[in-house]
Write a protein that holds these residues in place. Structure first.
Motif, mmCIF file in Angstrom:
data_model
loop_
_atom_site.group_PDB
_atom_site.id
_atom_site.type_symbol
_atom_site.label_atom_id
_atom_site.label_comp_id
_atom_site.label_asym_id
_atom_site.label_seq_id
_atom_site.Cartn_x
_atom_site.Cartn_y
_atom_site.Cartn_z
ATOM 1 N N PHE A 1 9.900 16.765 3.872
ATOM 2 C CA PHE A 1 10.990 17.756 3.925
ATOM 3 C C PHE A 1 11.938 17.597 2.727
ATOM 4 C CE2 PHE A 1 10.275 16.711 8.569
ATOM 5 C CZ PHE A 1 9.402 17.769 8.786
ATOM 6 N N GLY A 2 11.346 17.362 1.564
ATOM 7 C CA GLY A 2 12.149 17.261 0.340
ATOM 8 C C GLY A 2 12.874 15.930 0.175
ATOM 9 N N LEU A 3 12.681 15.041 1.130
ATOM 10 C CA LEU A 3 13.361 13.745 1.027
ATOM 11 C C LEU A 3 12.346 12.671 0.612
ATOM 12 C CD1 LEU A 3 16.091 12.299 1.587
ATOM 13 C CD2 LEU A 3 15.263 11.854 3.895
ATOM 14 N N PRO A 4 12.494 12.085 -0.598
ATOM 15 C CA PRO A 4 11.508 11.085 -1.023
ATOM 16 C C PRO A 4 11.497 9.869 -0.079
ATOM 17 C CG PRO A 4 12.971 11.689 -2.830
ATOM 18 C CD PRO A 4 13.542 12.303 -1.598
ATOM 19 N N PHE A 5 10.270 9.377 0.218
ATOM 20 C CA PHE A 5 10.158 8.186 1.074
ATOM 21 C C PHE A 5 10.937 7.027 0.452
ATOM 22 C CE2 PHE A 5 6.236 10.261 2.690
ATOM 23 C CZ PHE A 5 6.603 10.278 4.028
ATOM 24 N N TYR A 6 10.904 7.003 -0.901
ATOM 25 C CA TYR A 6 11.572 5.934 -1.629
ATOM 26 C C TYR A 6 13.037 5.809 -1.172
ATOM 27 C CZ TYR A 6 13.962 3.765 -5.556
ATOM 28 O OH TYR A 6 14.756 2.961 -6.325
ATOM 29 N N GLN A 7 13.674 7.014 -1.012
ATOM 30 C CA GLN A 7 15.082 6.989 -0.615
ATOM 31 C C GLN A 7 15.263 6.508 0.826
ATOM 32 O OE1 GLN A 7 17.236 10.700 -1.382
ATOM 33 N NE2 GLN A 7 17.233 9.942 -3.493
ATOM 34 N N ILE A 8 14.268 6.875 1.660
ATOM 35 C CA ILE A 8 14.341 6.425 3.066
ATOM 36 C C ILE A 8 14.243 4.900 3.106
ATOM 37 C CG2 ILE A 8 13.241 6.565 5.342
ATOM 38 C CD1 ILE A 8 12.245 9.357 4.566
ATOM 39 N N PHE A 9 13.252 4.353 2.339
ATOM 40 C CA PHE A 9 13.087 2.890 2.302
ATOM 41 C C PHE A 9 14.358 2.225 1.774
ATOM 42 C CE2 PHE A 9 8.371 3.869 1.274
ATOM 43 C CZ PHE A 9 8.112 4.064 2.621
ATOM 44 N N ASP A 10 14.901 2.848 0.722
ATOM 45 C CA ASP A 10 16.091 2.296 0.084
ATOM 46 C C ASP A 10 17.245 2.199 1.090
ATOM 47 O OD1 ASP A 10 17.697 1.367 -1.902
ATOM 48 O OD2 ASP A 10 18.293 3.332 -2.626
ATOM 49 N N THR A 11 17.466 3.302 1.841
ATOM 50 C CA THR A 11 18.590 3.330 2.787
ATOM 51 C C THR A 11 18.390 2.313 3.911
ATOM 52 O OG1 THR A 11 18.764 5.677 2.309
ATOM 53 C CG2 THR A 11 19.981 4.877 4.232
ATOM 54 N N ILE A 12 17.185 2.329 4.495
ATOM 55 C CA ILE A 12 16.972 1.410 5.630
ATOM 56 C C ILE A 12 17.016 -0.039 5.150
ATOM 57 C CG2 ILE A 12 15.409 0.734 7.507
ATOM 58 C CD1 ILE A 12 14.399 3.594 7.553
ATOM 59 N N VAL A 49 6.976 11.126 -3.901
ATOM 60 C CA VAL A 49 6.394 11.680 -2.675
ATOM 61 C C VAL A 49 7.400 11.578 -1.528
ATOM 62 C CG1 VAL A 49 4.497 11.455 -0.985
ATOM 63 C CG2 VAL A 49 4.086 10.976 -3.411
ATOM 64 N N GLY A 50 7.499 12.683 -0.750
ATOM 65 C CA GLY A 50 8.483 12.638 0.335
ATOM 66 C C GLY A 50 8.122 13.551 1.483
ATOM 67 N N ILE A 109 0.845 -1.205 0.000
ATOM 68 C CA ILE A 109 0.000 0.000 0.000
ATOM 69 C C ILE A 109 0.881 1.257 0.000
ATOM 70 C CG2 ILE A 109 -1.731 1.298 1.316
ATOM 71 C CD1 ILE A 109 -2.719 -1.357 2.423
ATOM 72 N N VAL A 110 1.805 1.305 0.945
ATOM 73 C CA VAL A 110 2.630 2.511 1.083
ATOM 74 C C VAL A 110 3.475 2.755 -0.180
ATOM 75 C CG1 VAL A 110 4.509 3.562 2.416
ATOM 76 C CG2 VAL A 110 2.687 2.338 3.596
ATOM 77 N N GLY A 111 4.080 1.685 -0.716
ATOM 78 C CA GLY A 111 4.914 1.822 -1.910
ATOM 79 C C GLY A 111 4.117 2.356 -3.081
ATOM 80 N N ASN A 112 2.879 1.860 -3.226
ATOM 81 C CA ASN A 112 2.024 2.328 -4.316
ATOM 82 C C ASN A 112 1.661 3.788 -4.152
ATOM 83 O OD1 ASN A 112 1.131 0.919 -6.617
ATOM 84 N ND2 ASN A 112 0.419 -0.715 -5.253
ATOM 85 N N LEU A 113 1.390 4.178 -2.889
ATOM 86 C CA LEU A 113 0.969 5.561 -2.636
ATOM 87 C C LEU A 113 2.119 6.548 -2.811
ATOM 88 C CD1 LEU A 113 -1.328 5.163 0.524
ATOM 89 C CD2 LEU A 113 -2.017 5.689 -1.824
ATOM 90 N N THR A 114 3.301 6.165 -2.377
ATOM 91 C CA THR A 114 4.407 7.131 -2.392
ATOM 92 C C THR A 114 5.140 7.189 -3.731
ATOM 93 O OG1 THR A 114 5.868 5.460 -1.467
ATOM 94 C CG2 THR A 114 4.861 6.963 0.096
ATOM 95 N N GLY A 115 5.219 6.067 -4.454
ATOM 96 C CA GLY A 115 5.995 6.054 -5.701
ATOM 97 C C GLY A 115 7.432 6.483 -5.409
ATOM 98 N N THR A 116 8.090 7.065 -6.428
ATOM 99 C CA THR A 116 9.486 7.457 -6.191
ATOM 100 C C THR A 116 9.618 8.943 -5.853
ATOM 101 O OG1 THR A 116 9.648 7.674 -8.571
ATOM 102 C CG2 THR A 116 10.634 5.706 -7.603
#
Ligand code: ASP
Length: 413
Positions: A31-42, A28-29, A19-26
């Motif tokens: 403070f200017g930081l895409p969630f995608y990058q947060i997921f990627d790092t963690i 949406v973020g 659900i979250v991955g579909n909603l955020t895509g690459t």
């Protein structure tokens, strides 16, 4: 009870990640930081912490496993049985793949894709000779520290096998000291694995959310028939072939599946058999009840050589590419592709997309268009998650089968 709660946590994590991955895509973020990058790092940190354990774990598992064998005969018989089980499961996987690809004929549905193929792939083309000598040089490196630091699993396995084998031939006293050291090392590393696995639901969430956000459902629909052929083949292999094999040897497939589920989830989310190794050892030893002597030999070796899911993927991919280019392959060619898939899969690295190099080698060997690999790239990651799960499931199956054949009472009985 505890095991079940982990299973539920991981299932919830996967559900939420979709659900979250579909909603955020690459894009949406926060403070200017895409969630995608947060997921990627963690997600990467989770994979790193597992990979961090795999080199010392392989070495201590193999050395302590072989070091406690009574002699040369026991080593030989275990080695032979293990190898035969690997070959059998890989061959069965390849047969499933060849049958499905001939029945479904996915390439004929995607022939328009070959016309749009203009951009060459950025994957390096390796000749068979280079690939073969490359494997040999990996197997016998010049420096074991360099091999360990570059994650050369084949080199570490070879060194550890030799070390363990030599250890059983030295005097009793130093042998005992060394054996205790490696056993202690293994027990500590398994404890560390146990701690890392506690973060599994979180790690799985981030890795899954990242894949869903970047690949989406679109990539599947473009290559639906190919996706379904590989996916269907892996499902048949994991839920029909391997359970039948377990049943045939008097083992209970459901109990086995339950015992190894945490390792399967790790494989699914990391797409790496090597990173999954700590979890696989923990499940096979603690949950399935395979002795340390057998587990520490069969599982690490299987992680590098028993790539049944990858072999299935390789042969379906090559036959699919030939079909998509409208190339007619004789039965002889198909058998050759099946055999090449079996052999090359044994050298595939247990890392994400490790099979792609093997597919290129087979395409080159048969003179098929190597750039055809670009056709399957859009769904490679998603199928990698599935085939890595099949690889790990096959490793665990071989481990319990070898244990059973050695007279052990495994939990799956
Ligand atoms: N990702 C697979 C594994 O680690 C290898 C592959 O088929 O690409 O088992």
């Amino acid at each position: 009870m505890k095991k079940n709660s982990m299973l539920w946590k991981v299932l919830v994590a996967i559900f939420l990640a979709v659900i979250v991955g579909n909603l955020t895509g690459t894009t949406v973020g926060i403070f200017g930081l895409p969630f995608y990058q947060i997921f990627d790092t963690i997600g990467e940190l989770f994979v790193n912490s597992l990979t961090l354990l795999s080199v010392p774990l392989i070495a201590s598992a193999i050395i302590s496993g072989i070091g406690q064998m009574s002699g040369q005969q026991s080593f030989k018989s275990l080695g032979l049985k293990t190898f035969l089980f690997y070959i059998m499961t890989i061959a069965l996987a390849v047969v499933v793949g060849v049958i499905l690809v001939n029945v479904i004929h996915p390439g004929s549905f995607h022939q328009e894709l070959t016309q749009t193929l203009t951009s060459p792939t950025n994957i390096q083309i390796t000749s068979q000779k280079e690939a073969f000598t490359g494997v040999l040089f990996k197997l016998i490196p010049t420096n074991i520290i360099a091999a360990a630091s570059s994650g050369n699993m084949l080199g570490i396995i070879f060194f550890s096998l030799l070390f363990g084998f030599s250890m059983i031939h030295i005097e009793k006293e130093p042998h005992g000291i060394l054996l205790n050291f490696w056993k202690g090392m293994l027990a500590t590393l398994l404890r560390m694995t146990h701690f890392v696995m506690k973060a599994m639901p979180f790690g799985v969430f981030c890795l899954m959310a990242k894949v869903v956000a970047s690949q989406g459902i679109q990539s599947i629909s473009n290559l639906a028939y190919f996706f379904l052929t590989v996916f269907g083949g892996l499902v048949v292999f994991c839920f029909v072939v391997l359970p039948l094999l377990l049943r045939f040897f008097g083992l209970n497939p459901i109990t086995h599946l339950k015992a190894v589920t945490p390792a399967l989830f790790t494989a699914f989310s990391t797409s790496s058999s090597a990173a999954t190794l700590p979890a696989t050892i923990e499940c096979v030893e603690k949950n399935a009840g395979v002795s340390n002597r057998i587990c520490s030999f069969v599982v690490p070796l299987g992680t590098s050589m028993n790539m049944a899911g990858s072999a299935l993927y390789e042969c379906v991919a090559v036959l699919f590419i030939a079909q998509a280019y409208g190339i007619d392959l004789t039965i002889g060619h198909q058998i050759l592709i099946a055999v090449l898939s079996l052999i090359t899969s044994m050298g595939v690295a247990g890392i994400p997309s490790g099979s792609l190099v093997a597919i290129i080698i087979i395409l080159n060997t048969l003179g098929l268009p190597a750039e055809g690999i670009a056709l399957i790239l859009p769904v490679d990651r998603l199928l990698d998650m599935c085939r890595t799960t099949a690889n790990v499931f096959s490793d665990t199956t071989c481990a319990v089968l070898v244990a059973k054949s050695e007279g052990e009472t495994v939990l799956t009985s």
